[in-house]
Design an enzyme around this catalytic site. Structure first.
Site, PDB file in Angstrom:
ATOM      1  N   ARG A  84       0.855  -1.187   0.000  1.00  0.00           N
ATOM      2  CA  ARG A  84       0.000   0.000   0.000  1.00  0.00           C
ATOM      3  C   ARG A  84       0.890   1.235   0.000  1.00  0.00           C
ATOM      4  O   ARG A  84       1.627   1.455   0.954  1.00  0.00           O
ATOM      5  CB  ARG A  84      -0.917   0.007   1.227  1.00  0.00           C
ATOM      6  CG  ARG A  84      -1.723   1.284   1.346  1.00  0.00           C
ATOM      7  CD  ARG A  84      -2.608   1.328   2.597  1.00  0.00           C
ATOM      8  NE  ARG A  84      -3.313   2.593   2.631  1.00  0.00           N
ATOM      9  CZ  ARG A  84      -3.301   3.455   3.641  1.00  0.00           C
ATOM     10  NH1 ARG A  84      -2.655   3.176   4.766  1.00  0.00           N
ATOM     11  NH2 ARG A  84      -3.950   4.595   3.564  1.00  0.00           N
ATOM     12  N   HIS A 129      -2.957  10.860   0.479  1.00  0.00           N
ATOM     13  CA  HIS A 129      -2.461  10.657   1.836  1.00  0.00           C
ATOM     14  C   HIS A 129      -1.857  11.982   2.316  1.00  0.00           C
ATOM     15  O   HIS A 129      -0.646  12.086   2.524  1.00  0.00           O
ATOM     16  CB  HIS A 129      -1.469   9.497   1.878  1.00  0.00           C
ATOM     17  CG  HIS A 129      -1.225   8.916   3.247  1.00  0.00           C
ATOM     18  ND1 HIS A 129      -1.379   7.578   3.542  1.00  0.00           N
ATOM     19  CD2 HIS A 129      -0.830   9.494   4.406  1.00  0.00           C
ATOM     20  CE1 HIS A 129      -1.082   7.361   4.822  1.00  0.00           C
ATOM     21  NE2 HIS A 129      -0.742   8.512   5.370  1.00  0.00           N
ATOM     22  N   GLU A 174      -7.689   8.413   6.074  1.00  0.00           N
ATOM     23  CA  GLU A 174      -8.059   9.019   7.347  1.00  0.00           C
ATOM     24  C   GLU A 174      -8.663  10.412   7.252  1.00  0.00           C
ATOM     25  O   GLU A 174      -8.049  11.391   7.714  1.00  0.00           O
ATOM     26  CB  GLU A 174      -6.838   9.077   8.286  1.00  0.00           C
ATOM     27  CG  GLU A 174      -6.223   7.729   8.582  1.00  0.00           C
ATOM     28  CD  GLU A 174      -5.137   7.821   9.665  1.00  0.00           C
ATOM     29  OE1 GLU A 174      -4.808   8.928  10.110  1.00  0.00           O
ATOM     30  OE2 GLU A 174      -4.648   6.762  10.084  1.00  0.00           O
ATOM     31  N   ASN A 316      -7.498   1.820   9.515  1.00  0.00           N
ATOM     32  CA  ASN A 316      -6.247   2.020  10.249  1.00  0.00           C
ATOM     33  C   ASN A 316      -6.580   1.978  11.727  1.00  0.00           C
ATOM     34  O   ASN A 316      -7.526   2.636  12.179  1.00  0.00           O
ATOM     35  CB  ASN A 316      -5.631   3.386   9.941  1.00  0.00           C
ATOM     36  CG  ASN A 316      -5.145   3.496   8.500  1.00  0.00           C
ATOM     37  OD1 ASN A 316      -5.170   2.514   7.745  1.00  0.00           O
ATOM     38  ND2 ASN A 316      -4.716   4.681   8.115  1.00  0.00           N
ATOM     39  N   TYR A 318      -4.646   1.735  15.770  1.00  0.00           N
ATOM     40  CA  TYR A 318      -3.419   1.699  16.561  1.00  0.00           C
ATOM     41  C   TYR A 318      -3.652   1.477  18.048  1.00  0.00           C
ATOM     42  O   TYR A 318      -2.883   0.791  18.699  1.00  0.00           O
ATOM     43  CB  TYR A 318      -2.644   3.018  16.384  1.00  0.00           C
ATOM     44  CG  TYR A 318      -2.018   3.181  15.019  1.00  0.00           C
ATOM     45  CD1 TYR A 318      -0.714   2.775  14.773  1.00  0.00           C
ATOM     46  CD2 TYR A 318      -2.732   3.739  13.962  1.00  0.00           C
ATOM     47  CE1 TYR A 318      -0.130   2.918  13.525  1.00  0.00           C
ATOM     48  CE2 TYR A 318      -2.149   3.885  12.695  1.00  0.00           C
ATOM     49  CZ  TYR A 318      -0.860   3.466  12.493  1.00  0.00           C
ATOM     50  OH  TYR A 318      -0.278   3.598  11.255  1.00  0.00           O
ATOM     51  N   GLU A 385      -3.516  -0.094   7.979  1.00  0.00           N
ATOM     52  CA  GLU A 385      -2.391   0.314   8.836  1.00  0.00           C
ATOM     53  C   GLU A 385      -2.577  -0.240  10.238  1.00  0.00           C
ATOM     54  O   GLU A 385      -3.691  -0.228  10.777  1.00  0.00           O
ATOM     55  CB  GLU A 385      -2.275   1.839   8.997  1.00  0.00           C
ATOM     56  CG  GLU A 385      -1.755   2.581   7.806  1.00  0.00           C
ATOM     57  CD  GLU A 385      -1.658   4.082   8.042  1.00  0.00           C
ATOM     58  OE1 GLU A 385      -1.485   4.511   9.207  1.00  0.00           O
ATOM     59  OE2 GLU A 385      -1.762   4.817   7.056  1.00  0.00           O
TER      60      GLU A 385
HETATM   61  C1  PNW Z   1      -1.619   7.438  10.570  1.00  0.00           C
HETATM   62  N1  PNW Z   1      -3.999   9.209  16.275  1.00  0.00           N
HETATM   63  O1  PNW Z   1      -2.056   8.589  11.197  1.00  0.00           O
HETATM   64  C2  PNW Z   1      -1.199   7.910   9.195  1.00  0.00           C
HETATM   65  O2  PNW Z   1      -2.018   7.378   8.181  1.00  0.00           O
HETATM   66  C3  PNW Z   1       0.248   7.693   8.876  1.00  0.00           C
HETATM   67  O3  PNW Z   1       0.628   8.549   7.828  1.00  0.00           O
HETATM   68  C4  PNW Z   1       1.081   7.882  10.115  1.00  0.00           C
HETATM   69  O4  PNW Z   1       2.455   7.851   9.843  1.00  0.00           O
HETATM   70  C5  PNW Z   1       0.694   6.780  11.085  1.00  0.00           C
HETATM   71  O5  PNW Z   1      -0.694   6.775  11.348  1.00  0.00           O
HETATM   72  C6  PNW Z   1       1.423   6.848  12.408  1.00  0.00           C
HETATM   73  O6  PNW Z   1       1.087   8.015  13.105  1.00  0.00           O
HETATM   74  C7  PNW Z   1      -2.526   8.644  12.478  1.00  0.00           C
HETATM   75  O7  PNW Z   1      -4.010  10.336  16.783  1.00  0.00           O
HETATM   76  C8  PNW Z   1      -2.645   9.910  13.015  1.00  0.00           C
HETATM   77  O8  PNW Z   1      -4.388   8.253  16.923  1.00  0.00           O
HETATM   78  C9  PNW Z   1      -3.159  10.093  14.264  1.00  0.00           C
HETATM   79  C10 PNW Z   1      -3.537   9.008  15.004  1.00  0.00           C
HETATM   80  C11 PNW Z   1      -3.427   7.727  14.470  1.00  0.00           C
HETATM   81  C12 PNW Z   1      -2.919   7.558  13.216  1.00  0.00           C
END
Ligand code: PNW
Length: 489
Positions: A84, A129, A174, A316, A318, A385
């Site tokens: 991707r 992006h 996002e 995505n 996290y 992601e």
């Molecule tokens: C993603 N949060 O962004 C993006 O798609 C990537 O470009 C970035 O490098 C990656 O996560 C790591 O940060 C995020 O606040 C931005 O939780 C903010 C958040 C999560 C993901």
């Protein structure tokens, strides 16, 4: 039940795809080479280096513009099935508009796509992006409704030039991060810092731009090119701090303000924004003295035009946040947070990544997948992601732990809960330009030395671990993953 069944529960399903993810501005560099136009992040980092943790920028980044063959070779070695990556709009259309196409931009992505295909790696393209051409940002970017036409012109060029070989498309990466952090706050470019107004306007125009790209693909390209198109949304899992009704409702409100803001208009059979958003924002807008809700309204036609515009959902994910109900704030200036009226915090016991917002909470991943699957009727999901940041180093055991736990939660969601997940991309293939965190927080499976002009790549222990997962198609024992060297970073 039987032995085979047991084995399968630890295994990823036969057609399941494994990949890695990157984005153009974070890895390519070559910011002003061979006809590329300036984008919003070039302008932002050059104008306000003090807003980036290490004062850096993406001018050279991983230099993947020159080193893409090496990136592809590394993925080949790892057994990666799909890659991707995103297109830089201003590398292809330096002026933003399609009257001027940069042949070198077309050449670069053709070379990358062809190199991937020659190595049996499936390309998955994110069309946007975050790197808006500066020319269009000067006209307001997502706060200008004409973004719908500009985006359609641009994606047409992408479908025309690459669609014969590219079968997986993502319109936007996002939307909430773009709109909330870039337009509502000042965390990301363009840092408009107009919470409760500019964020909703951005979201409104972005949803229409997404739908127009989808319809263009379906009407003009799908029959010949036979690809699939979706959008990538991001969400934390929001877990209620108590079982009081008020807290349970607050957690749900937060999910709707964050995830369903963009998911419901596209993925729900009724389309449109979540009722609770419409209600809360209208209520506070009126009390503040606005003549209309700060959340723009879709017409009947627009609701119909936007709903159902997907072949799959890119997700995505996290981390997780605890939430509880908040008091109604006094009426003053508009604010997204006051509209949502939810307090959130991290459990201090959760292990943290280098990025302070990223705590390790694997069960939240499973809960989020179930939430989405229940609400949106088994929508096919691509994890586009998921990953972990540290400071630097090759023996990245914490990243291995993160992947082990999150992939195990994913297996449970697939096998025990029946969530329809088609594939998974690790963020990220490479250490790269992490936006406002510069090169300080590193997400790569592969280390990049940013002080060396050659930008040498070195696989981390987590790259070995991921390679082994892909080989076995289940989670291996992790003890053996160590880099055999004396690197001290
Ligand atoms: C993603 N949060 O962004 C993006 O798609 C990537 O470009 C970035 O490098 C990656 O996560 C790591 O940060 C995020 O606040 C931005 O939780 C903010 C958040 C999560 C993901």
């Amino acid at each position: 039940s039987n032995v085979e069944g047991k084995l399968n529960e630890n295994s990823f399903p036969p057609g399941f795809l494994f990949g890695t993810a990157t984005s153009a501005h974070q890895i390519e560099g070559a910011w002003n080479l061979n006809g590329k136009g300036e984008n919003l992040w070039d302008r932002f980092t050059h104008t306000y280096p003090e807003r980036i943790l290490d004062g850096s920028n993406g001018d050279t980044a991983c230099d993947s513009y020159h080193k893409y063959k090496e990136d592809v070779a590394i993925m080949k070695e790892m057994g990666i099935q799909f890659y991707r990556f995103s297109l830089s709009w201003s590398r292809i259309l330096p002026a933003g508009f399609s009257y001027k196409i940069n042949p070198d931009g077309i050449r670069y992505y053709n070379d990358l796509i062809n190199a991937l295909l020659e190595n049996n790696i499936i390309p998955m393209i994110t069309l946007f992006h975050w790197d808006m051409p500066q020319t269009l940002q000067d006209l307001g970017g997502f706060s200008n409704e004409l973004i719908v036409n500009w985006f359609e012109e641009y994606v047409k060029v992408a479908f025309e030039h690459f669609g014969d070989r590219v079968k997986l498309w993502i319109t936007f990466n996002e939307p909430i991060t773009i709109c909330m952090y870039g337009y509502g706050r000042d965390t990301l470019a363009p840092a408009y810092n107009s919470s409760g107004i500019s964020d909703y306007l951005c979201g409104h125009n972005l949803l229409k731009a997404h739908a127009s790209a989808y319809h263009l693909y379906k009407n003009k390209y799908e029959s010949k090119q036979k690809g699939k198109i979706g959008i990538t949304l991001v969400s934390h899992w929001f877990e209620s701090s108590s079982t009081f009704q008020t807290d349970l409702q607050a957690a749900q409100r937060k999910r709707e303000f964050v995830f369903d803001w963009f998911a419901k208009p596209i993925f729900h059979p009724n389309g449109d924004y979540p009722e609770i958003m419409k209600k809360r924002i209208a209520f506070r807008s009126e009390a503040e003295g606005f003549t209309q809700s700060r959340l723009p309204q879709f017409s009947r036609e627009e609701i119909e035009y936007i709903k159902g515009t997907y072949d799959y959902l890119g997700l995505n994910h996290y981390t997780t946040l605890m939430t509880s109900d908040a008091e109604e704030d006094a009426i003053s200036d508009p604010s997204f947070d006051k509209d949502a009226r939810v307090k959130s915090y991290y459990n201090p016991e959760w292990p943290s990544a280098a990025s302070p917002w990223l705590k390790v909470v694997p069960w939240g991943f499973r809960k989020l997948l179930n939430y989405i699957s229940n609400r949106y009727k088994d929508v096919p999901i691509f994890i586009t992601e998921n990953g972990f940041s540290d400071h630097e180093g090759l023996n990245d055991q914490e990243r291995i732990d993160y992947y082990e736990q999150y992939l195990s939660a994913l297996l449970d969601a697939i096998h025990e809960d029946g969530v329809n997940v088609k594939g998974y991309a690790a963020w990220s293939l490479l250490d790269n330009f992490e936006w406002k965190d510069g090169y300080v927080h590193r997400f790569g499976l592969v280390h990049v030395n940013f002080t060396d002009p050659e930008r040498p790549r070195t696989k981390k222990a987590s790259a070995q671990y991921y390679t082994e997962i892909l080989r076995l198609r289940r989670l291996p024992k992790k003890k053996s993953f160590q880099i055999d060297s004396n690197f001290i970073w």
